[in-house]
Design a protein around this motif. Structure first.
Motif, PDB file in Angstrom:
ATOM      1  N   GLY A 125      -5.981  -6.241  13.661  1.00 45.60           N
ATOM      2  CA  GLY A 125      -5.657  -7.355  12.776  1.00 45.60           C
ATOM      3  C   GLY A 125      -4.166  -7.606  12.734  1.00 45.60           C
ATOM      4  N   LEU A 126      -3.772  -8.583  11.957  1.00 44.99           N
ATOM      5  CA  LEU A 126      -2.352  -8.947  11.871  1.00 44.99           C
ATOM      6  C   LEU A 126      -1.520  -7.802  11.319  1.00 44.99           C
ATOM      7  CD1 LEU A 126      -0.116 -11.066  12.100  1.00 44.99           C
ATOM      8  CD2 LEU A 126      -0.733 -11.862   9.791  1.00 44.99           C
ATOM      9  N   ILE A 127      -2.018  -7.137  10.272  1.00 46.48           N
ATOM     10  CA  ILE A 127      -1.275  -6.018   9.681  1.00 46.48           C
ATOM     11  C   ILE A 127      -1.122  -4.883  10.690  1.00 46.48           C
ATOM     12  CG2 ILE A 127      -1.296  -4.281   7.860  1.00 46.48           C
ATOM     13  CD1 ILE A 127      -2.735  -6.225   6.077  1.00 46.48           C
ATOM     14  N   ASP A 128      -2.154  -4.648  11.474  1.00 54.67           N
ATOM     15  CA  ASP A 128      -2.099  -3.594  12.492  1.00 54.67           C
ATOM     16  C   ASP A 128      -1.011  -3.901  13.518  1.00 54.67           C
ATOM     17  OD1 ASP A 128      -2.647  -1.455  14.119  1.00 54.67           O
ATOM     18  OD2 ASP A 128      -4.388  -2.376  15.064  1.00 54.67           O
ATOM     19  N   TYR A 129      -0.984  -5.135  14.002  1.00 54.99           N
ATOM     20  CA  TYR A 129       0.023  -5.512  14.998  1.00 54.99           C
ATOM     21  C   TYR A 129       1.433  -5.461  14.422  1.00 54.99           C
ATOM     22  CZ  TYR A 129      -3.900  -7.101  17.870  1.00 54.99           C
ATOM     23  OH  TYR A 129      -5.047  -7.152  18.610  1.00 54.99           O
ATOM     24  N   LEU A 130       1.614  -5.953  13.201  1.00 58.82           N
ATOM     25  CA  LEU A 130       2.945  -5.931  12.573  1.00 58.82           C
ATOM     26  C   LEU A 130       3.419  -4.492  12.352  1.00 58.82           C
ATOM     27  CD1 LEU A 130       2.666  -8.822   9.937  1.00 58.82           C
ATOM     28  CD2 LEU A 130       3.893  -8.848  12.118  1.00 58.82           C
ATOM     29  N   SER A 131       2.505  -3.633  11.931  1.00 66.11           N
ATOM     30  CA  SER A 131       2.864  -2.230  11.699  1.00 66.11           C
ATOM     31  C   SER A 131       3.295  -1.547  12.989  1.00 66.11           C
ATOM     32  CB  SER A 131       1.678  -1.486  11.084  1.00 66.11           C
ATOM     33  OG  SER A 131       1.303  -2.052   9.853  1.00 66.11           O
ATOM     34  N   MET A 132       2.573  -1.805  14.059  1.00 67.52           N
ATOM     35  CA  MET A 132       2.902  -1.170  15.326  1.00 67.52           C
ATOM     36  C   MET A 132       4.181  -1.743  15.945  1.00 67.52           C
ATOM     37  SD  MET A 132       0.903   1.304  15.690  1.00 67.52           S
ATOM     38  CE  MET A 132       1.099   1.431  13.887  1.00 67.52           C
ATOM     39  N   VAL A 133       4.438  -3.039  15.722  1.00 70.31           N
ATOM     40  CA  VAL A 133       5.707  -3.617  16.176  1.00 70.31           C
ATOM     41  C   VAL A 133       6.865  -2.955  15.444  1.00 70.31           C
ATOM     42  CG1 VAL A 133       7.132  -5.699  16.120  1.00 70.31           C
ATOM     43  CG2 VAL A 133       4.776  -5.831  16.927  1.00 70.31           C
TER      44      VAL A 133
END
Length: 309
Positions: A125-133
């Motif tokens: 999800g969006l939160i997952d991608y933002l966290s990993m970035v």
């Protein structure tokens, strides 16, 4: 568990002896001495200085005398600050470094675990991608570069936080963030992978089938098992934060122990170099020891395995 603790304590003593010995001989292997930077010192005065500080004795004799002083916590006087003992320098600088390091560790652990759990629960999800970035940026950008950027924007441009001084809690925010970002990113990635692995376990599916949901599922079943890899790396992470504080303290002008350690290397102040190295090594080894003990209490399988072996 008692046998495990005794073995660990024996390993700690051997490790500290090895670190102290290597530091002593490597330090003396560097060309020059503490007084080579001094200009126009008469030969007689120079010989008296060597004799006063015991530097005229054979290297092995100096080593034995220093090891004797370590067991009595007598690190001797500083060669550059004749009126100060090394132990006084340590007690003056360590509380500042400890405060900074503890804050950085808390920031890294709390936010890293939180980000990792959220990213795993919101996988792809969006939160997952933002966290990993954010995690990739934290791992890729060195702490001293991040510290410079924080000073430029938050202190110089926007004037939100003060820098180049030490006093209130506001002075600790930027250096703590700079120290915490790399371990925070590492913990977040590790926690995400661990949570995803736990979510696939059969016992968790059984708990869900029995009607366990929400906070109880996350805290009791997921977090307790997923956090074990994070606890394992807390020792090395703490070591990285403490050693990284040397550079951060110089950048932010913080009067911590790291500042004295860096200046002692430049000045070839042997007692301060050895004293701070032994002190930091003792703390780091002790942290790893505490993590090992905590790991055994958190995961009962380790205690069972230990008894069988």
């Amino acid at each position: 568990m008692l046998v495990f603790i005794v073995r660990r304590l024996s390993g700690i003593i051997l490790t500290l002896l090895t670190i102290t010995t290597l530091t002593f001989f490597l330090m003396h292997a560097i060309p020059g001495d503490p007084f080579t930077s001094e200009q126009r010192i008469p030969e007689t005065v120079l010989k008296n200085l060597y004799a006063y500080y015991g530097l005229d004795k054979p290297l092995f004799i100096q080593y034995l005398q220093y090891m004797k002083g370590i067991f009595t916590l007598d690190f001797g006087p500083s060669l550059k600050s004749e009126t100060r003992e090394v132990i006084d320098i340590i007690w003056d600088g360590f509380p500042v470094s400890a405060r900074l390091g503890i804050q950085a560790i808390l920031i890294a652990v709390i936010f890293g675990i939180t980000l990792g759990i959220i990213a795993a629960l919101k996988q792809n999800g969006l939160i997952d991608y933002l966290s990993m970035v954010l995690a990739v940026i934290g791992i890729s950008v060195p702490s001293f570069i991040l510290a410079t950027l924080l000073i430029h924007y938050f202190a110089v441009t926007w004037r939100i936080f003060p820098v180049a001084s030490w006093g209130s809690w506001e002075h600790t925010i930027l250096p703590s963030i700079a120290l915490a970002m790399t371990p925070l990113a590492y913990i977040a990635r590790l926690m995400r992978s661990s949570v995803l692995e736990v979510l696939e376990q059969d016992y968790l599916k059984t708990a869900i089938a029995k009607g366990v949901f929400g906070k109880r599922l996350i805290l009791k079943h997921v977090l307790r098992n997923a956090i074990l890899p994070v606890i394992t790396v807390l020792g090395p992470i703490s070591a990285g934060i403490l050693t990284g504080s040397f550079v951060i303290e110089q950048i932010f002008g913080i009067p911590g122990l790291g500042k004295y350690f860096v200046s002692s290397i430049v000045d070839r102040d042997y007692p301060v170099i050895l004293g701070t190295a032994v002190f930091f090594s003792s703390i780091l080894v002790l942290l790893v020891f505490i993590v090992d003990i905590a790991y055994g209490f958190i995961d009962p399988r380790i205690r069972v395995t230990g008894r069988k072996s």
